[in-house]
Write a protein that holds these residues in place. Structure first.
Motif, PDB file in Angstrom:
ATOM      1  N   THR A 175       0.795  -0.975  -0.039  1.00  0.00           N
ATOM      2  CA  THR A 175       0.122   0.079  -0.024  1.00  0.00           C
ATOM      3  C   THR A 175       1.002   1.204  -0.037  1.00  0.00           C
ATOM      4  N   CYS A 177       2.091   5.007   0.697  1.00  0.00           N
ATOM      5  CA  CYS A 177       1.664   5.941   1.552  1.00  0.00           C
ATOM      6  C   CYS A 177       2.914   6.920   1.934  1.00  0.00           C
ATOM      7  N   ILE A 178       2.441   7.978   1.547  1.00  0.00           N
ATOM      8  CA  ILE A 178       1.481   9.087   1.674  1.00  0.00           C
ATOM      9  C   ILE A 178       1.088   9.283   0.527  1.00  0.00           C
ATOM     10  N   ARG A 179      -0.174   8.741   0.100  1.00  0.00           N
ATOM     11  CA  ARG A 179      -0.699   9.163  -1.129  1.00  0.00           C
ATOM     12  C   ARG A 179      -1.028  10.814  -1.251  1.00  0.00           C
ATOM     13  N   SER A 188      -8.693   1.680   2.257  1.00  0.00           N
ATOM     14  CA  SER A 188      -7.303   2.016   2.525  1.00  0.00           C
ATOM     15  C   SER A 188      -7.250   3.534   2.496  1.00  0.00           C
ATOM     16  N   PHE A 191      -5.176   5.348   5.725  1.00  0.00           N
ATOM     17  CA  PHE A 191      -3.912   5.173   6.029  1.00  0.00           C
ATOM     18  C   PHE A 191      -3.110   6.426   5.740  1.00  0.00           C
ATOM     19  N   SER A 192      -3.280   6.863   4.326  1.00  0.00           N
ATOM     20  CA  SER A 192      -2.614   8.311   4.116  1.00  0.00           C
ATOM     21  C   SER A 192      -3.275   9.517   4.778  1.00  0.00           C
ATOM     22  N   PHE A 216       3.408  -0.923   4.014  1.00  0.00           N
ATOM     23  CA  PHE A 216       3.329   0.219   3.342  1.00  0.00           C
ATOM     24  C   PHE A 216       4.797   0.454   2.644  1.00  0.00           C
ATOM     25  N   SER A 218       6.609   3.941   0.405  1.00  0.00           N
ATOM     26  CA  SER A 218       6.444   5.567  -0.027  1.00  0.00           C
ATOM     27  C   SER A 218       6.102   5.433  -1.557  1.00  0.00           C
ATOM     28  N   GLU A 255       2.058   5.035  13.005  1.00  0.00           N
ATOM     29  CA  GLU A 255       1.970   6.221  11.927  1.00  0.00           C
ATOM     30  C   GLU A 255       1.505   7.558  12.656  1.00  0.00           C
ATOM     31  N   TYR A 313       6.939  12.414   2.038  1.00  0.00           N
ATOM     32  CA  TYR A 313       5.847  13.041   1.667  1.00  0.00           C
ATOM     33  C   TYR A 313       6.233  14.644   1.841  1.00  0.00           C
TER      34      TYR A 313
END
Lengths: 324, 324
Positions: A175, A177-179, A188, A191-192, A216, A218, A255, A313
């Motif tokens: 997955t 993260c961070i979108r 989902s 999570f971001s 996760f 990046s 997180e 991010y």
């Protein structure tokens, strides 16, 4: 060298296109770049020939348009996402399976052509029940049509590679993260969201318990996976050319701690706990951690601490980056 | 109840058709029987309506012809065999994957129709390296296009079953032994040949060592698997509707001992040892034994001693049965 990125309008696809345009691949310069998506994707600064194509991947002429520059490297990131593939059976199979089959057919029908084919697969090929840390030899068992389509494509990539028709590999992404960008409706998304929104001074909703753990990497790590896969010596892979990418297993609590260390308690206070049993049940079906030993041994790298993910991010994607 | 057998002209298909015609399915009478293969298959004695169809499974009208009687139970045994699927990439995928997809599509497009779909899969979905006894949770890794096509179809059967479009299951058959009829060129042919030929007073060639171990079931057991799969309560299967069938792990030496006990040393003396490194290497890549615990717990049964397999051949298939 000519490179095709299919799905170049998506979040990872855009970053990958920029990276390829800026730095080439594996130290080799790239002379031509074909960027394709449902609508013509943005074109990064690039000195060579670049073509941005908007196309329906299921159209009969899609393979010939995509392969026009006879790309030596093909990154295939285009897909109907999980939720839509579940809601629309026909469209999911048409895009995620049949269109890829036709592209692979067009490749193998081209005499003397055997490109590197890097397929974006997903940890959705796995299904419950899971061990706490999933080993590389764990049997895939998709529980969605999306996961089924990804796994079937992995099998095609293996078979065509074994037969020398392509030089392929499938990379199963964690997955991401961070979108960056706006919140979305994906299960989902939180999570971001619980990091991205508070970092912008905005409230965020946390629908699950702090103890929920997930897997996760990046966006920067994801781009790195693709670039590494483009030049990897595939002889080391054997018959199984599907690789579970490395990542970071982290809980929601971890997180939040990373957020606190970077942005303080005021940011953490913007997270509102609103338990949502529907989302909790969906997330409960997801894997928590992978060993990813094979991929690590082959040189794939991801973050090892959540604050790295947060810093990436802030450095690359946060909307106020220019103001910091 | 209407029953469709696809691949009804093959060795197992013919036996299955005869069994269904004679005894119905699970104690239920069968009123209609559609038997299909590349050429119209033989029709067994049957009081109900029977249709024998010769058709190209890849033809556009194949699904509608096959589903004309709206069969409640579909046995799908039709396939391009392993060697041909490897030699002819296009034909293997066209028959073993695409034709099945179209049949499944036609089923799901028929309102209110959700047949039991029993798919003949194969232990060819597995690939080296193997443990000595392969457990049910061992990850499939096909090393042939045939195995790939079988595994992809298993995944489709799982996904469509999960979505309520069919009520499917896939049964992975052991190597069937003793195959009646003439010797063939299959790499596995000697496993049957070294018994079948000496029993008829004919010489047979053994191309591998006596220590070679493999996984067997009789044709009678195979027919039993299909009949049991037709009425099994699939709720017990969960998401993974592919089952490795039980069988008997036996060495070539054990086969020869069974032959000796039934037909004496004179028969054994008809086996000529002619080591063939090509066949030895192929067979070396095959699995030797499976746990098959799930299938056994669900009531699937196979032979437990090789002389049973031999007796079944003598009772049901040996050309001189009527003279004995």
């Amino acid at each position: 060298m000519h490179v095709l990125i299919l799905g170049a309008g998506g979040m990872i696809g855009r970053k990958l296109a920029s990276a390829v345009a800026a730095q080439g691949i594996g130290g080799q310069p790239v002379s031509g770049l074909t960027l394709a998506d449902v609508t013509a994707p943005p074109v990064p600064a690039f000195p060579g020939a670049v073509q941005a194509i908007g196309l329906d991947l299921t159209a009969a002429d899609a393979p010939s348009r995509l392969l026009d520059g006879r790309p030596e490297i093909i990154f295939h990131l285009a897909a109907i996402v999980s939720g839509e593939a579940e809601a629309d059976f026909d469209r999911g199979y048409a895009v995620n399976l049949d269109a890829t089959r036709r592209l692979l057919d067009a490749i193998r029908m081209t005499p003397g052509y055997r490109p590197r084919f890097v397929f974006a697969s997903s940890i959705a090929v796995f299904g419950r029940p899971f061990p706490e840390v999933i080993p590389d030899d764990f049997a895939p068992q998709p529980l969605t049509s999306y996961g089924t389509q990804k796994l079937i494509t992995e099998l095609l990539v293996n078979d065509l590679s074994r037969r020398g028709m392509i030089d392929g590999l499938s990379i199963r992404l964690p997955t991401i993260c961070i979108r960056p960008g706006a919140p979305n409706k994906a299960a989902s998304g939180f999570f971001s969201g619980i990091l991205r929104e508070p970092l912008a001074g905005l409230p965020a909703v946390l629908p699950v318990a702090d103890t929920v753990k997930h897997w996760f990497a990046s966006p920067r790590a994801a781009v790195g996976f693709f670039l590494h896969a483009a030049t990897l010596d595939t002889a080391a892979l054997g018959a199984n050319r599907a690789l579970t990418m490395p990542g970071l297993a982290a809980t929601v609590a971890e997180e939040i701690e990373a957020l606190r260390s970077v942005a303080g308690q005021a940011a953490v206070d913007l997270i509102r706990r609103e338990p949502d049993p529907v989302i909790a049940r969906i997330v409960d079906g997801w894997p928590q951690a992978f060993a990813a030993d094979r991929a690590r041994a082959l040189g794939f790298q991801a973050e090892t601490r959540f604050d790295e993910i947060l810093q990436i991010y802030l450095t690359e994607d946060a909307p106020s980056v220019s103001a910091r």
